[in-house]
Motif scaffolding. Sequence first.
Motif, PDB file in Angstrom:
ATOM      1  N   GLY A   9     -20.395  -6.241 -22.542  1.00  0.00           N
ATOM      2  CA  GLY A   9     -19.414  -5.899 -22.180  1.00  0.00           C
ATOM      3  C   GLY A   9     -18.995  -4.368 -22.666  1.00  0.00           C
ATOM      4  N   ILE A  10     -18.027  -4.018 -22.886  1.00  0.00           N
ATOM      5  CA  ILE A  10     -17.536  -2.563 -23.283  1.00  0.00           C
ATOM      6  C   ILE A  10     -18.140  -2.412 -24.522  1.00  0.00           C
ATOM      7  CG2 ILE A  10     -15.647  -1.328 -24.371  1.00  0.00           C
ATOM      8  CD1 ILE A  10     -13.695  -2.589 -22.518  1.00  0.00           C
ATOM      9  N   MET A  11     -18.256  -3.483 -25.368  1.00  0.00           N
ATOM     10  CA  MET A  11     -18.835  -3.246 -26.984  1.00  0.00           C
ATOM     11  C   MET A  11     -20.399  -3.485 -26.797  1.00  0.00           C
ATOM     12  SD  MET A  11     -16.561  -1.891 -28.705  1.00  0.00           S
ATOM     13  CE  MET A  11     -17.035  -2.314 -30.447  1.00  0.00           C
ATOM     14  N   ASP A  30     -25.755 -11.912 -19.737  1.00  0.00           N
ATOM     15  CA  ASP A  30     -24.283 -11.850 -19.654  1.00  0.00           C
ATOM     16  C   ASP A  30     -23.883 -12.664 -18.349  1.00  0.00           C
ATOM     17  OD1 ASP A  30     -21.629  -9.811 -20.377  1.00  0.00           O
ATOM     18  OD2 ASP A  30     -21.551 -10.854 -18.620  1.00  0.00           O
ATOM     19  N   LYS A  31     -22.983 -13.548 -18.595  1.00  0.00           N
ATOM     20  CA  LYS A  31     -22.634 -14.550 -17.577  1.00  0.00           C
ATOM     21  C   LYS A  31     -21.998 -14.065 -16.433  1.00  0.00           C
ATOM     22  CE  LYS A  31     -20.096 -19.047 -17.258  1.00  0.00           C
ATOM     23  NZ  LYS A  31     -19.202 -19.950 -17.977  1.00  0.00           N
ATOM     24  N   PHE A  32     -21.404 -12.816 -16.545  1.00  0.00           N
ATOM     25  CA  PHE A  32     -20.765 -12.395 -15.371  1.00  0.00           C
ATOM     26  C   PHE A  32     -21.115 -10.865 -15.328  1.00  0.00           C
ATOM     27  CE2 PHE A  32     -17.489 -15.228 -17.487  1.00  0.00           C
ATOM     28  CZ  PHE A  32     -17.450 -16.206 -16.777  1.00  0.00           C
ATOM     29  N   ASN A  49     -28.076 -18.497 -21.656  1.00  0.00           N
ATOM     30  CA  ASN A  49     -27.708 -18.207 -22.872  1.00  0.00           C
ATOM     31  C   ASN A  49     -28.991 -18.991 -23.569  1.00  0.00           C
ATOM     32  OD1 ASN A  49     -25.551 -16.885 -23.375  1.00  0.00           O
ATOM     33  ND2 ASN A  49     -24.241 -18.488 -22.630  1.00  0.00           N
ATOM     34  N   MET A  62     -21.851 -11.250 -28.136  1.00  0.00           N
ATOM     35  CA  MET A  62     -20.609  -9.871 -28.377  1.00  0.00           C
ATOM     36  C   MET A  62     -19.873 -10.453 -27.221  1.00  0.00           C
ATOM     37  SD  MET A  62     -19.250  -7.988 -30.379  1.00  0.00           S
ATOM     38  CE  MET A  62     -18.393  -6.291 -30.610  1.00  0.00           C
ATOM     39  N   LEU A  63     -18.869 -11.405 -27.665  1.00  0.00           N
ATOM     40  CA  LEU A  63     -18.024 -11.992 -26.507  1.00  0.00           C
ATOM     41  C   LEU A  63     -16.530 -12.102 -26.821  1.00  0.00           C
ATOM     42  CD1 LEU A  63     -20.486 -15.279 -26.375  1.00  0.00           C
ATOM     43  CD2 LEU A  63     -20.440 -13.432 -25.009  1.00  0.00           C
ATOM     44  N   PRO A  64     -15.733 -12.260 -25.898  1.00  0.00           N
ATOM     45  CA  PRO A  64     -14.201 -11.955 -26.136  1.00  0.00           C
ATOM     46  C   PRO A  64     -13.667 -12.949 -27.363  1.00  0.00           C
ATOM     47  CG  PRO A  64     -14.692 -12.302 -23.878  1.00  0.00           C
ATOM     48  CD  PRO A  64     -16.077 -12.648 -24.432  1.00  0.00           C
ATOM     49  N   SER A  94     -15.151 -10.699 -32.335  1.00  0.00           N
ATOM     50  CA  SER A  94     -13.990 -11.033 -33.186  1.00  0.00           C
ATOM     51  C   SER A  94     -13.375 -12.402 -32.833  1.00  0.00           C
ATOM     52  CB  SER A  94     -12.928 -10.110 -33.190  1.00  0.00           C
ATOM     53  OG  SER A  94     -13.573  -8.733 -33.476  1.00  0.00           O
ATOM     54  N   GLY A 122     -14.301   0.182 -32.199  1.00  0.00           N
ATOM     55  CA  GLY A 122     -14.372   0.591 -30.691  1.00  0.00           C
ATOM     56  C   GLY A 122     -15.373   1.171 -30.076  1.00  0.00           C
ATOM     57  N   PHE A 230      -8.774   0.093 -27.057  1.00  0.00           N
ATOM     58  CA  PHE A 230      -8.729  -1.286 -27.422  1.00  0.00           C
ATOM     59  C   PHE A 230      -7.430  -1.858 -26.883  1.00  0.00           C
ATOM     60  CE2 PHE A 230      -7.655  -5.056 -30.299  1.00  0.00           C
ATOM     61  CZ  PHE A 230      -8.800  -5.368 -30.311  1.00  0.00           C
ATOM     62  N   LYS A 237      -4.944 -11.355 -29.017  1.00  0.00           N
ATOM     63  CA  LYS A 237      -6.041 -12.346 -29.387  1.00  0.00           C
ATOM     64  C   LYS A 237      -6.143 -12.619 -30.806  1.00  0.00           C
ATOM     65  CE  LYS A 237      -9.915 -11.177 -29.211  1.00  0.00           C
ATOM     66  NZ  LYS A 237     -11.027 -10.712 -30.123  1.00  0.00           N
TER      67      LYS A 237
HETATM   68  P1  NAD Z   1     -15.677  -7.555 -22.925  1.00  0.00           P
HETATM   69  O1  NAD Z   1     -14.705  -8.344 -22.218  1.00  0.00           O
HETATM   70  O2  NAD Z   1     -15.687  -6.119 -22.439  1.00  0.00           O
HETATM   71  O3  NAD Z   1     -17.227  -8.061 -22.982  1.00  0.00           O
HETATM   72  C1  NAD Z   1     -17.560  -9.468 -23.101  1.00  0.00           C
HETATM   73  C2  NAD Z   1     -18.552  -9.690 -22.297  1.00  0.00           C
HETATM   74  O4  NAD Z   1     -19.139 -11.312 -22.431  1.00  0.00           O
HETATM   75  C3  NAD Z   1     -18.204  -9.666 -20.841  1.00  0.00           C
HETATM   76  O5  NAD Z   1     -19.353  -8.928 -20.172  1.00  0.00           O
HETATM   77  C4  NAD Z   1     -18.257 -11.245 -20.295  1.00  0.00           C
HETATM   78  O6  NAD Z   1     -19.093 -11.264 -19.021  1.00  0.00           O
HETATM   79  C5  NAD Z   1     -19.549 -11.944 -21.501  1.00  0.00           C
HETATM   80  N1  NAD Z   1     -19.044 -13.297 -21.423  1.00  0.00           N
HETATM   81  C6  NAD Z   1     -18.072 -13.976 -21.680  1.00  0.00           C
HETATM   82  N2  NAD Z   1     -18.380 -15.357 -21.589  1.00  0.00           N
HETATM   83  C7  NAD Z   1     -19.550 -15.530 -21.653  1.00  0.00           C
HETATM   84  C8  NAD Z   1     -20.339 -16.391 -21.724  1.00  0.00           C
HETATM   85  N3  NAD Z   1     -20.029 -17.884 -22.030  1.00  0.00           N
HETATM   86  N4  NAD Z   1     -21.815 -16.178 -21.892  1.00  0.00           N
HETATM   87  C9  NAD Z   1     -22.295 -14.890 -21.724  1.00  0.00           C
HETATM   88  N5  NAD Z   1     -21.595 -13.908 -21.466  1.00  0.00           N
HETATM   89  C10 NAD Z   1     -20.170 -13.963 -21.499  1.00  0.00           C
HETATM   90  O7  NAD Z   1     -15.176  -7.300 -24.529  1.00  0.00           O
HETATM   91  P2  NAD Z   1     -15.488  -6.384 -25.567  1.00  0.00           P
HETATM   92  O8  NAD Z   1     -14.511  -5.166 -25.404  1.00  0.00           O
HETATM   93  O9  NAD Z   1     -16.905  -5.832 -25.459  1.00  0.00           O
HETATM   94  O10 NAD Z   1     -15.282  -6.863 -26.724  1.00  0.00           O
HETATM   95  C11 NAD Z   1     -16.065  -8.059 -27.333  1.00  0.00           C
HETATM   96  C12 NAD Z   1     -15.699  -8.538 -28.833  1.00  0.00           C
HETATM   97  O11 NAD Z   1     -15.275  -7.357 -29.521  1.00  0.00           O
HETATM   98  C13 NAD Z   1     -13.998  -9.025 -28.831  1.00  0.00           C
HETATM   99  O12 NAD Z   1     -14.222 -10.200 -29.601  1.00  0.00           O
HETATM  100  C14 NAD Z   1     -13.312  -7.869 -29.202  1.00  0.00           C
HETATM  101  O13 NAD Z   1     -12.050  -8.292 -29.692  1.00  0.00           O
HETATM  102  C15 NAD Z   1     -14.391  -7.231 -30.309  1.00  0.00           C
HETATM  103  N6  NAD Z   1     -14.268  -5.717 -30.618  1.00  0.00           N
HETATM  104  C16 NAD Z   1     -13.796  -4.943 -29.131  1.00  0.00           C
HETATM  105  C17 NAD Z   1     -13.402  -3.664 -29.587  1.00  0.00           C
HETATM  106  C18 NAD Z   1     -13.046  -2.558 -28.479  1.00  0.00           C
HETATM  107  O14 NAD Z   1     -12.447  -1.477 -28.496  1.00  0.00           O
HETATM  108  N7  NAD Z   1     -13.434  -3.186 -27.118  1.00  0.00           N
HETATM  109  C19 NAD Z   1     -13.481  -2.951 -30.832  1.00  0.00           C
HETATM  110  C20 NAD Z   1     -14.009  -4.077 -32.012  1.00  0.00           C
HETATM  111  C21 NAD Z   1     -14.020  -5.362 -31.629  1.00  0.00           C
END
Ligand code: NAD
Length: 293
Positions: A9-11, A30-32, A49, A62-64, A94, A122, A230, A237
């Motif tokens: 995802g984003i990170m 990645d699942k999606f 996975n 690196m999941l939600p 996180s 971030g 963020f 969450k």
């Molecule tokens: P995101 O939603 O952009 O990415 C998560 C990815 O996980 C998605 O692409 C989704 O398709 C995938 N996913 C979900 N369930 C899955 C599964 N069962 N199997 C495989 N893939 C799966 O989230 P993000 O922004 O990349 O954040 C990821 C983590 O990092 C979170 O815990 C967030 O709190 C933490 N984080 C984010 C930031 C930020 O600025 N975005 C900063 C620090 C920490």
Amino acid sequence: MIVGFIGLGIMGRPMAKNLISAGYKLVVYDKFAKIDDLVTLGAEKGTSNKDVASRSDVIITMLPNSPHVKEAILGSGGVIEGVKSGAIVVDMSSIAPAASQEVGAALKAKGVNFLDAPVSGGEPKAIDGSLAIMVGGDQKTFDTVKPILEKMGSSVVLVGDVGAGNVTKLANQIVVALNIAAVSEAFTLATKAGVKPQAVFDAIKGGLAGSTVMNAKIPMILDGNFKPGFRIELHIKDLQNALDTAHNLGVPIPLTAEVMETLQGLKNDGFAANDHSAIVRHYEKLAKVEVRK
Ligand code: NAD
């Protein structure tokens, strides 16, 4: 050494790209989300996975949130079904510390070492490889994967046993949320009193009130730019995980509870996908003023 990377995802996506640039062989899934750009860069495509785990020596997730991590690692078709004995799983999401401990114990029973290694910084710091990474686990496992983590972060610190990484991340998220709220309240007052918020920023950022949060968020607020960054929903969450963890330990965290209610109101107002600097909108609404240039 083959590194599996789950959650692009984003990170996760820029973090995986930095590992490819550093010369690691990656298997990604990645699942999606689409992963074609990573395959173009040289990563191999995983089909699940479980498949990624069966082909990797170190598996990074690196999941939600906690349910996603439990599903991807412990669920049907999950990492635990494919992972080789002696491999290492590093969850960089996180999540709740108790969930990290549950996942770590289940993997340990299969001869697999686990670290929780959430990050701060971030998307910009994920892109330039300068994240702050806080790690929970044993020293030997930490020493083995530290060179990999150093390709994604400029600070990589072992803070304690499994779960300690996410306890540290909760502390980080409390400080950030309360800091944004404090900055928002103060700048709303100054603006309503007729003092230019840019002048207030220039005057106080070098003093005791100055902070990394103020430097990052006040320019966004003054521009009315609430593009994440963020998202408010991710901070909800994290504060929910903080409140649950604190209450299980019998620790009241009243200031966190206050900001949590602010975030819930902002979500109802349609701002869940705004950057968390939009906390200022709550104070602006109360005072009927906008903190802008
Ligand atoms: P995101 O939603 O952009 O990415 C998560 C990815 O996980 C998605 O692409 C989704 O398709 C995938 N996913 C979900 N369930 C899955 C599964 N069962 N199997 C495989 N893939 C799966 O989230 P993000 O922004 O990349 O954040 C990821 C983590 O990092 C979170 O815990 C967030 O709190 C933490 N984080 C984010 C930031 C930020 O600025 N975005 C900063 C620090 C920490």
